[in-house]
Motif scaffolding. Structure first.
Motif, PDB file in Angstrom:
ATOM      1  N   ALA A  89     -12.641   6.202 -19.162  1.00 44.23           N
ATOM      2  CA  ALA A  89     -13.125   4.991 -18.495  1.00 44.23           C
ATOM      3  C   ALA A  89     -12.894   5.002 -16.993  1.00 44.23           C
ATOM      4  O   ALA A  89     -13.788   4.642 -16.212  1.00 44.23           O
ATOM      5  N   GLU A  90     -11.722   5.409 -16.555  1.00 39.79           N
ATOM      6  CA  GLU A  90     -11.413   5.351 -15.123  1.00 39.79           C
ATOM      7  C   GLU A  90     -12.331   6.273 -14.325  1.00 39.79           C
ATOM      8  O   GLU A  90     -12.881   5.897 -13.292  1.00 39.79           O
ATOM      9  N   GLU A  91     -12.495   7.502 -14.824  1.00 43.20           N
ATOM     10  CA  GLU A  91     -13.330   8.476 -14.130  1.00 43.20           C
ATOM     11  C   GLU A  91     -14.798   8.052 -14.134  1.00 43.20           C
ATOM     12  O   GLU A  91     -15.505   8.176 -13.122  1.00 43.20           O
ATOM     13  N   LEU A  92     -15.249   7.536 -15.271  1.00 44.77           N
ATOM     14  CA  LEU A  92     -16.646   7.115 -15.382  1.00 44.77           C
ATOM     15  C   LEU A  92     -16.934   5.912 -14.486  1.00 44.77           C
ATOM     16  O   LEU A  92     -17.984   5.839 -13.856  1.00 44.77           O
ATOM     17  N   ALA A  93     -16.018   4.952 -14.437  1.00 45.70           N
ATOM     18  CA  ALA A  93     -16.219   3.765 -13.613  1.00 45.70           C
ATOM     19  C   ALA A  93     -16.369   4.138 -12.144  1.00 45.70           C
ATOM     20  O   ALA A  93     -17.218   3.577 -11.429  1.00 45.70           O
ATOM     21  N   LEU A  94     -15.572   5.070 -11.696  1.00 42.87           N
ATOM     22  CA  LEU A  94     -15.665   5.510 -10.304  1.00 42.87           C
ATOM     23  C   LEU A  94     -17.004   6.192 -10.043  1.00 42.87           C
ATOM     24  O   LEU A  94     -17.645   5.965  -9.006  1.00 42.87           O
ATOM     25  N   LEU A  95     -17.443   7.009 -10.980  1.00 37.98           N
ATOM     26  CA  LEU A  95     -18.718   7.702 -10.821  1.00 37.98           C
ATOM     27  C   LEU A  95     -19.873   6.700 -10.795  1.00 37.98           C
ATOM     28  O   LEU A  95     -20.810   6.820  -9.982  1.00 37.98           O
ATOM     29  N   ILE A  96     -19.826   5.691 -11.654  1.00 38.87           N
ATOM     30  CA  ILE A  96     -20.870   4.659 -11.674  1.00 38.87           C
ATOM     31  C   ILE A  96     -20.889   3.901 -10.351  1.00 38.87           C
ATOM     32  O   ILE A  96     -21.951   3.604  -9.797  1.00 38.87           O
ATOM     33  N   VAL A 179     -36.138   9.129 -26.723  1.00 38.36           N
ATOM     34  CA  VAL A 179     -36.359   9.876 -25.489  1.00 38.36           C
ATOM     35  C   VAL A 179     -36.232   8.884 -24.342  1.00 38.36           C
ATOM     36  O   VAL A 179     -36.952   7.880 -24.297  1.00 38.36           O
ATOM     37  N   SER A 180     -35.309   9.162 -23.424  1.00 37.23           N
ATOM     38  CA  SER A 180     -34.977   8.219 -22.368  1.00 37.23           C
ATOM     39  C   SER A 180     -35.390   8.763 -21.006  1.00 37.23           C
ATOM     40  O   SER A 180     -35.167   9.932 -20.708  1.00 37.23           O
ATOM     41  N   LYS A 181     -35.983   7.882 -20.181  1.00 36.66           N
ATOM     42  CA  LYS A 181     -36.305   8.229 -18.797  1.00 36.66           C
ATOM     43  C   LYS A 181     -35.570   7.264 -17.876  1.00 36.66           C
ATOM     44  O   LYS A 181     -36.056   6.181 -17.564  1.00 36.66           O
ATOM     45  N   PRO A 182     -34.379   7.651 -17.411  1.00 42.19           N
ATOM     46  CA  PRO A 182     -33.665   6.775 -16.481  1.00 42.19           C
ATOM     47  C   PRO A 182     -34.264   6.831 -15.090  1.00 42.19           C
ATOM     48  O   PRO A 182     -34.985   7.778 -14.742  1.00 42.19           O
ATOM     49  N   ASP A 183     -33.948   5.841 -14.279  1.00 42.78           N
ATOM     50  CA  ASP A 183     -34.356   5.840 -12.880  1.00 42.78           C
ATOM     51  C   ASP A 183     -33.787   7.081 -12.202  1.00 42.78           C
ATOM     52  O   ASP A 183     -32.623   7.424 -12.390  1.00 42.78           O
ATOM     53  N   THR A 184     -34.574   7.742 -11.388  1.00 37.32           N
ATOM     54  CA  THR A 184     -34.114   8.968 -10.731  1.00 37.32           C
ATOM     55  C   THR A 184     -33.002   8.701  -9.726  1.00 37.32           C
ATOM     56  O   THR A 184     -32.311   9.632  -9.314  1.00 37.32           O
ATOM     57  N   GLN A 185     -32.812   7.446  -9.315  1.00 36.32           N
ATOM     58  CA  GLN A 185     -31.722   7.120  -8.402  1.00 36.32           C
ATOM     59  C   GLN A 185     -30.377   7.054  -9.118  1.00 36.32           C
ATOM     60  O   GLN A 185     -29.334   7.229  -8.486  1.00 36.32           O
ATOM     61  N   THR A 186     -30.402   6.790 -10.433  1.00 37.82           N
ATOM     62  CA  THR A 186     -29.161   6.640 -11.203  1.00 37.82           C
ATOM     63  C   THR A 186     -29.254   7.347 -12.558  1.00 37.82           C
ATOM     64  O   THR A 186     -29.017   6.739 -13.602  1.00 37.82           O
ATOM     65  N   PRO A 187     -29.575   8.633 -12.575  1.00 38.61           N
ATOM     66  CA  PRO A 187     -29.760   9.319 -13.858  1.00 38.61           C
ATOM     67  C   PRO A 187     -28.463   9.546 -14.626  1.00 38.61           C
ATOM     68  O   PRO A 187     -28.492   9.668 -15.849  1.00 38.61           O
ATOM     69  N   LEU A 188     -27.329   9.613 -13.916  1.00 34.62           N
ATOM     70  CA  LEU A 188     -26.063   9.830 -14.612  1.00 34.62           C
ATOM     71  C   LEU A 188     -25.694   8.582 -15.401  1.00 34.62           C
ATOM     72  O   LEU A 188     -25.523   8.622 -16.630  1.00 34.62           O
ATOM     73  N   SER A 189     -25.573   7.459 -14.707  1.00 32.64           N
ATOM     74  CA  SER A 189     -25.254   6.203 -15.377  1.00 32.64           C
ATOM     75  C   SER A 189     -26.355   5.796 -16.350  1.00 32.64           C
ATOM     76  O   SER A 189     -26.083   5.155 -17.364  1.00 32.64           O
TER      77      SER A 189
END
Length: 489
Positions: A89-96, A179-189
């Motif tokens: 959670a801590e690492e992911l929250a920072l990345l988001i 099949v998911s297409k996330p926004d290219t600005q936030t593909p990780l989150s």
């Protein structure tokens, strides 16, 4: 357990996720910028329309096996994925926070809620999925829910982990492939982090795929013959295009779109509490939320005093890099959005609105802004700003408050604050919105509630708990006789 591989290279580096981390077919790459620094945070693959078509074909094949997994097997996978998010959670929250420009508590909230949605999905997987129906004595009649097959998910940049997970995971729990297409600005989150969690939990390859891409990828998802429905969250303008494509191809579509949500403050409200609710509803995540308090309707007798309290908040709320942890507002997502917000503010001032605070920016950091005297015809009154702007409009009577609140093409959320609960509820009952909050602001979601609006805010309560079965399955009616019997001819 770490989000990173042993070589400290992200699995998603230059890759898309098709059940495996691979390059896009044409070698396309997508640079992800950190809004606070405007520097490259990471690079993923950039899927083409052809990549999406191949992914949809593979999803149709893998779904046939996935639906044969027992409910308990599917349930266990979601619980393991939830634990992955909690453990990291801590690492992911920072990345988001770095990817979306949101403050760290917003990133923490996304991780926590995504884990909760996975836990909810573990229960969905083992819920009853049918009804026995009345029939004749010699025949058993029942209706059961069946997965649609392949579900396409298109998610936005603002709350990408939550807004992807809330569609992807219930669809998977009911036996669909996604099949998911996330926004290219936030593909990780918007997909890659969830892919890591589900991969670690043992989801079979190809059941969930993540392909960041542009308009051609989105169009391919809406037109691929294998895709039975598309769940879209985003702007109303893009939602119309998605709806048109899906309608033309006779696909089911779920549209959760924009808003211009009214927050009504009656004359008997505690002004300090009201100011706190207004600031939170308009400024949280820099106002980049579909259910943000886009129009603040204030009784004329308290308008000046309340405006001064809001100006004081706006001038003292810290704005800066969310990674520092010392800020209330981070950057907007990109320069185009900054310029749009700025144009709306100053066009409204030219039309007669009063700029009481803010109205300035540096880089992608827009100052908390207060506009008073906002009236019909002004851009700040009519348009979804998607920026940290409080738009104040006065009213004289309860009837006028209702009329002004409903004077919009949108219908997502609405709220009323008053010391008189019965009066607030009476006003609230007249608001044309999909989500209503009494003595609260407009930004609310608990993941157990149906979420959606009416009008240009979308086609109903598209996501959330009790509405998910209607969204991601279809009914099949079944009758059974012990033996065939003759008919009159």
């Amino acid at each position: 357990m770490s989000v990173f591989t042993e070589t400290h290279e992200y699995k998603w580096q230059n890759n898309i996720f098709t059940g495996e981390w691979v390059s896009a077919s044409g070698g396309g790459r997508n640079e992800v910028l950190e809004p606070a620094t405007e520097q490259v945070l990471t690079t993923t693959g950039l899927a083409s329309g052809n990549d999406v078509q191949l992914a949809c074909a593979r999803a149709a094949e893998t779904q046939q096996d996935w639906v044969k997994h027992t409910p308990r097997e599917r349930s266990a996978i979601f619980l393991k994925a939830a634990r992955f998010l909690e453990d990291n959670a801590e690492e992911l929250a920072l990345l988001i926070a770095r990817e979306t420009g949101g403050i760290i508590p917003k990133g923490q909230h996304e991780v926590k809620e995504a884990a909760f949605i996975l836990q909810l999905a573990s229960s969905i997987a083992v819920e009853a999925d049918g009804h026995t129906l009345a029939s004749t004595p010699d025949r058993q009649s029942y209706a059961k829910r069946l997965p649609l097959g392949v579900v396409g998910v298109i998610s936005p940049f603002n709350f990408p982990l939550i807004l992807s997970t809330r569609a992807v995971v219930p669809a998977l729990a009911m036996g669909n492939a996604v099949v998911s297409k996330p926004d290219t600005q936030t593909p990780l989150s918007g997909g890659m982090l969830l892919a890591l969690a589900l991969e670690e939990a043992g989801l079979p390859q190809g059941v969930y795929q993540v392909l960041p891409g542009g308009a051609d990828a989105g169009e391919a998802l809406c037109t691929a013959p294998e895709v039975a429905m598309v769940a879209f969250t985003g702007s109303t303008d893009t939602g119309r295009k998605v709806g048109e494509l899906c309608g033309r191809n006779l696909k089911k579509v779920s549209l959760e779109l924009g808003g211009k949500s009214p927050l009504i403050i009656l004359a008997d409200a505690d002004l300090d509490v009201a100011a706190s609710n207004i600031a939170w509803g308009a400024y949280f995540h820099q106002g980049q939320i579909c259910m943000a308090s886009g129009r603040v309707l204030v009784h004329e007798s308290i308008a000046d005093e309340l405006a001064q309290k809001l100006v004081e908040k706006a001038r003292h709320l810290p704005v800066g890099d969310p990674v520092s942890g010392q800020v209330a507002l981070g950057p907007l997502i990109n320069r185009r959005q900054v310029e749009r917000v700025h144009a709306i503010v100053h066009d409204s001032v030219k039309a007669g609105a009063v700029l009481q605070a803010g109205g300035e920016y540096k880089g992608l950091f827009y100052q908390p802004t207060v506009l008073s005297g906002v009236k019909p015809g002004m851009r700040a009154y009519e348009e979804e700003v998607f920026g940290p702007v409080i738009n104040l409009t006065t009213f004289k009577t309860d009837d006028e408050a209702v009329r002004v609140a409903n004077d919009t093409e949108y219908g997502l959320a609405g709220a009323v604050i008053s010391a008189d609960l019965a009066r607030a509820q009476a006003i609230g009952a007249q608001l044309k919105v999909g989500m209503l909050h009494i003595n609260d602001q407009t930004i609310n979601d608990e993941c157990t509630n149906p979420f959606g609006g009416c009008g240009q805010s979308g086609n109903g309560h598209a996501v959330g708990s009790i509405s998910d079965w209607d969204t991601y399955t279809h009914w099949q009616w079944v009758t059974v006789k012990q033996a065939a019997t003759p008919y009159p001819f």
